[in-house]
Design an enzyme around this catalytic site. Structure first.
Site, PDB file in Angstrom:
ATOM      1  N   ASP A 189      -2.905  -1.609  10.291  1.00  0.00           N
ATOM      2  CA  ASP A 189      -2.893  -1.324   8.692  1.00  0.00           C
ATOM      3  C   ASP A 189      -3.846  -2.621   8.305  1.00  0.00           C
ATOM      4  OD1 ASP A 189      -2.165   1.417   8.892  1.00  0.00           O
ATOM      5  OD2 ASP A 189       0.488   0.134   8.314  1.00  0.00           O
ATOM      6  N   LYS A 212       1.175  -1.183   0.304  1.00  0.00           N
ATOM      7  CA  LYS A 212      -0.337   0.188  -0.422  1.00  0.00           C
ATOM      8  C   LYS A 212       0.824   1.179  -0.518  1.00  0.00           C
ATOM      9  CE  LYS A 212       0.222   1.335   4.401  1.00  0.00           C
ATOM     10  NZ  LYS A 212       1.139   3.184   4.459  1.00  0.00           N
TER      11      LYS A 212
HETATM   12  O1  C5P Z   1      -0.598  -1.321  15.531  1.00  0.00           O
HETATM   13  P1  C5P Z   1       0.334  -1.611  14.361  1.00  0.00           P
HETATM   14  O2  C5P Z   1       0.927  -2.897  15.574  1.00  0.00           O
HETATM   15  O3  C5P Z   1       0.893  -1.306  13.263  1.00  0.00           O
HETATM   16  O4  C5P Z   1       0.892   0.058  15.075  1.00  0.00           O
HETATM   17  C1  C5P Z   1       2.550  -0.216  15.333  1.00  0.00           C
HETATM   18  C2  C5P Z   1       2.898   0.704  16.723  1.00  0.00           C
HETATM   19  O5  C5P Z   1       2.780   2.244  15.892  1.00  0.00           O
HETATM   20  C3  C5P Z   1       2.225   1.454  17.800  1.00  0.00           C
HETATM   21  O6  C5P Z   1       2.434   0.845  18.675  1.00  0.00           O
HETATM   22  C4  C5P Z   1       1.974   3.107  17.867  1.00  0.00           C
HETATM   23  O7  C5P Z   1       3.265   2.974  18.677  1.00  0.00           O
HETATM   24  C5  C5P Z   1       1.838   2.800  16.488  1.00  0.00           C
HETATM   25  N1  C5P Z   1       0.235   3.779  16.088  1.00  0.00           N
HETATM   26  C6  C5P Z   1       0.349   5.117  16.705  1.00  0.00           C
HETATM   27  N2  C5P Z   1      -1.240   5.329  15.659  1.00  0.00           N
HETATM   28  C7  C5P Z   1      -1.966   4.135  14.934  1.00  0.00           C
HETATM   29  C8  C5P Z   1      -1.131   3.535  14.842  1.00  0.00           C
HETATM   30  C9  C5P Z   1       0.034   3.158  15.043  1.00  0.00           C
HETATM   31  O8  C5P Z   1       0.731   5.456  17.939  1.00  0.00           O
HETATM   32  N3  C5P Z   1      -3.013   4.701  14.770  1.00  0.00           N
END
Ligand code: C5P
Length: 292
Positions: free
Chosen positions: A137, A10
């Site tokens: 994502d 993406k």
């Molecule tokens: O959800 P995911 O594990 O992909 O997110 C990785 C990191 O990115 C999270 O631990 C957080 O620190 C940050 N994040 C965030 N806000 C979001 C998505 C991700 O702060 N909407």
């Protein structure tokens, strides 16, 4: 028998951060686009119990820390189905830690494959919700195509497709930690934000020029100086005739939009002399048939 799905990379046509939430995440507003740079994910049922993972990249984790294993585990937890013997294979082509949701896309492909194999009547919304429990994502990657992603990334609105165009994608040889980059953001200090409403209008009217001129990613504004190659690639893409160029996700990959194939292919050729991870891509529509 193995069932196989493409897992598309993406790009962010826009990425805006609206605020920090009490749960430590951030509220986002992003226009996402799938492209035809893809991993291939296969799933097959096995007699032996347990989950196994194979991949062509020897340094990827193959245990429960891999997002594909996490997605499979979450699928059986959420559906209540007994965990069968399962082997997953991932042939990776999407660069890792690149801002292109390669890992999330693999996890999403596992979810779609498990639905096909084990529970075809499972509604799309529930599959996306399961994805959201694994990574921010993944809901978008389950759906693919062009979409507005809000909340943590899990509130999705499908959008009209990006008009036909060519995309030069280039990743410099560095990687950015997403949590560290989020930690750099002071939302009130962000001086510029993408024109998301204008981007939605441009998509609705199929106005490639209007789309190109609204590419914007606020992460570029907080990127530490050591990632100067991001801006070097952006400038090179513009010099090579891109209508506009932007970083995707938390980077460091940069992409440029071109109306015609030839200059895009030439840009990829020239960039690849210095940055081998350069790809000529096209947008892909939501490849997954509408599901209940
Ligand atoms: O959800 P995911 O594990 O992909 O997110 C990785 C990191 O990115 C999270 O631990 C957080 O620190 C940050 N994040 C965030 N806000 C979001 C998505 C991700 O702060 N909407």
């Amino acid at each position: 028998m193995a069932y196989t799905e493409p897992a598309y990379a993406k790009l962010n046509l826009t990425l805006d951060i609206l605020g920090r939430r009490d749960d430590g995440y951030h509220d986002m507003r992003m226009v996402m686009q799938s492209i035809d740079l893809q991993d291939l994910v296969s799933v097959s049922l096995q007699e032996e119990p347990g989950l196994t993972l194979t991949t062509n990249l020897p340094y990827l984790p193959r245990d429960g820390s891999n997002i594909a294993i996490k997605a499979a585990t979450q699928f059986f937890r959420d559906t209540g189905l007994p965990l069968p013997g399962l082997s997953i294979d991932i042939q990776k082509n999407i660069p890792v830690c690149a801002g292109m949701a390669g890992g999330s896309s693999d996890g999403a492909a596992v979810l779609r494959l498990l639905r096909q194999l084990c529970l075809p009547e499972l509604p799309q919304g529930q599959l996306e919700e399961t994805g959201g429990r694994v990574g921010s994502d993944i809901p978008y990657c389950v759906r693919g195509g062009t979409a507005l992603a809000e909340g943590r990334g899990e509130i999705l609105t499908s959008l009209p497709p990006l008009p036909p165009c060519w995309i030069a994608v280039c990743k410099p040889p560095c990687s950015v930690s997403t949590p560290e980059l989020f930690a750099q953001v002071r939302v009130k200090r962000l001086r510029c934000h993408p024109d998301t409403a204008g981007m939605l209008e441009a998509l609705s009217s199929g106005d490639l020029d209007g789309i190109a001129h609204r590419l914007y990613n606020v992460f570029e504004d907080v990127l530490p100086r050591r990632y100067a190659q991001v801006f070097e690639i952006k400038a090179a893409l513009l010099n090579l005739g891109a209508m506009a160029a932007s970083m995707t996700g938390s980077g460091p990959t940069v992409f440029g939009l071109f109306p015609e194939r030839e200059p895009a292919a030439q840009a990829v050729q020239i960039l690849s002399e210095k940055f081998p991870a350069a790809f000529l891509c096209r947008p892909t529509p939501s490849c997954f048939p509408p599901h209940p």
